[in-house]
Design a protein around this motif. Structure first.
Motif, short mmCIF file in Angstrom:
data_model
loop_
_atom_site.label_atom_id
_atom_site.label_comp_id
_atom_site.label_asym_id
_atom_site.label_seq_id
_atom_site.Cartn_x
_atom_site.Cartn_y
_atom_site.Cartn_z
N PHE A 252 3.92 -3.58 -5.45
CA PHE A 252 2.89 -3.59 -4.42
C PHE A 252 3.21 -2.55 -3.35
N LYS A 253 4.45 -2.58 -2.87
CA LYS A 253 4.88 -1.65 -1.82
C LYS A 253 4.91 -0.21 -2.36
N GLU A 254 5.40 -0.05 -3.56
CA GLU A 254 5.48 1.26 -4.20
C GLU A 254 4.09 1.90 -4.34
N LEU A 255 3.13 1.13 -4.80
CA LEU A 255 1.77 1.64 -4.98
C LEU A 255 1.13 2.01 -3.65
N ARG A 256 1.37 1.19 -2.63
CA ARG A 256 0.83 1.50 -1.30
C ARG A 256 1.42 2.81 -0.79
N HIS A 257 2.71 2.97 -0.94
CA HIS A 257 3.36 4.20 -0.46
C HIS A 257 2.89 5.43 -1.24
N GLU A 258 2.70 5.29 -2.55
CA GLU A 258 2.22 6.40 -3.38
C GLU A 258 0.88 6.93 -2.87
N ARG A 259 0.07 6.05 -2.35
CA ARG A 259 -1.26 6.45 -1.88
C ARG A 259 -1.25 6.87 -0.41
N GLY A 260 -0.12 6.70 0.24
CA GLY A 260 -0.01 7.08 1.65
C GLY A 260 -0.75 6.14 2.58
N TRP A 261 -0.91 4.89 2.15
CA TRP A 261 -1.63 3.90 2.94
C TRP A 261 -0.68 3.13 3.84
N LEU B 33 -0.03 -0.43 6.10
CA LEU B 33 -0.39 -1.83 5.89
C LEU B 33 -1.78 -2.11 6.45
N ASP B 34 -2.11 -1.47 7.57
CA ASP B 34 -3.45 -1.63 8.15
C ASP B 34 -4.53 -1.12 7.21
N ASP B 35 -4.29 0.05 6.59
CA ASP B 35 -5.25 0.62 5.64
C ASP B 35 -5.51 -0.34 4.50
N LEU B 36 -4.43 -0.82 3.91
CA LEU B 36 -4.54 -1.71 2.75
C LEU B 36 -5.14 -3.06 3.13
N LEU C 292 -8.81 -2.68 3.12
CA LEU C 292 -9.34 -2.58 1.76
C LEU C 292 -9.36 -3.93 1.04
N LEU C 293 -8.36 -4.75 1.32
CA LEU C 293 -8.24 -6.04 0.64
C LEU C 293 -8.85 -7.20 1.42
N GLY C 294 -9.29 -6.94 2.63
CA GLY C 294 -9.89 -8.00 3.42
C GLY C 294 -8.90 -9.06 3.85
N THR C 295 -7.72 -8.62 4.27
CA THR C 295 -6.69 -9.56 4.71
C THR C 295 -5.99 -8.98 5.94
N THR C 296 -4.87 -9.55 6.32
CA THR C 296 -4.18 -9.08 7.52
C THR C 296 -2.92 -8.31 7.16
N LYS C 297 -2.49 -7.51 8.10
CA LYS C 297 -1.25 -6.73 7.96
C LYS C 297 -0.06 -7.66 7.77
N ALA D 163 -4.89 -5.17 -7.81
CA ALA D 163 -4.81 -4.28 -8.98
C ALA D 163 -6.04 -3.37 -9.04
N GLY D 164 -7.20 -3.92 -8.74
CA GLY D 164 -8.42 -3.12 -8.73
C GLY D 164 -8.38 -2.02 -7.68
N VAL D 165 -7.89 -2.35 -6.51
CA VAL D 165 -7.78 -1.37 -5.42
C VAL D 165 -6.79 -0.28 -5.78
N PHE D 166 -5.67 -0.66 -6.40
CA PHE D 166 -4.65 0.32 -6.78
C PHE D 166 -4.99 1.06 -8.08
N GLY D 167 -5.92 0.52 -8.85
CA GLY D 167 -6.28 1.15 -10.12
C GLY D 167 -5.24 0.96 -11.20
N VAL D 168 -4.60 -0.21 -11.21
CA VAL D 168 -3.61 -0.53 -12.23
C VAL D 168 -3.96 -1.89 -12.84
N SER D 169 -3.30 -2.21 -13.95
CA SER D 169 -3.53 -3.52 -14.56
C SER D 169 -2.81 -4.60 -13.75
N THR D 170 -3.30 -5.82 -13.86
CA THR D 170 -2.62 -6.92 -13.17
C THR D 170 -1.22 -7.13 -13.76
#
Length: 112
Positions: free
Chosen positions: A8-17, A19-22, A25-30, A52-59
């Motif tokens: 989860f953390k790795e994928l967020r960092h790869e996209r440069g997002w 916690l606020d950005d994500l 996108l996910l409709g939750t809190t930091k 998984a949908g937001v990151f574009g990977v399989s569950t």
């Protein structure tokens, strides 16, 4: 294989997002996302699917069950089809027609 929190953390960092950005996108809190990343909270299946949908990977990849980012069931397509299920029959037919036309056009140009 990796754990959910690591992926989860790795994928967020790869996209440069951030916690606020994500969170947006996910409709939750930091703070909720921080708990996932620090292993203080385990995801429910609905959250894992949405993430998984937001990151574009399989569950399976996100949950650490597979090292393949794209499973047989593409998470993004599943999410799109789920959303399409919320449309009226007429709207769904229109969207599917646009999708088919776009896909055919893409494949035609890609094969040149």
């Amino acid at each position: 294989m990796a754990s959910f929190q690591r992926r989860f953390k790795e994928l967020r960092h790869e996209r440069g997002w951030t916690l606020d950005d994500l969170a947006e996108l996910l409709g939750t809190t930091k703070s909720t996302l921080s708990r996932y990343e620090n292993g203080l909270r385990e995801p429910k299946i609905e959250f894992a699917e949405k993430s998984a949908g937001v990151f574009g990977v399989s569950t399976d990849y996100l949950l650490g069950k597979s090292d393949s980012r794209k499973g047989e069931d593409d998470a993004q397509l599943k999410m799109l089809f789920r959303k399409a299920g919320e449309l009226s029959d007429e709207e769904r037919e229109e969207v599917l027609s646009h999708f088919e036309n776009t896909l055919n056009l893409y494949l035609k140009h890609k094969r040149r």
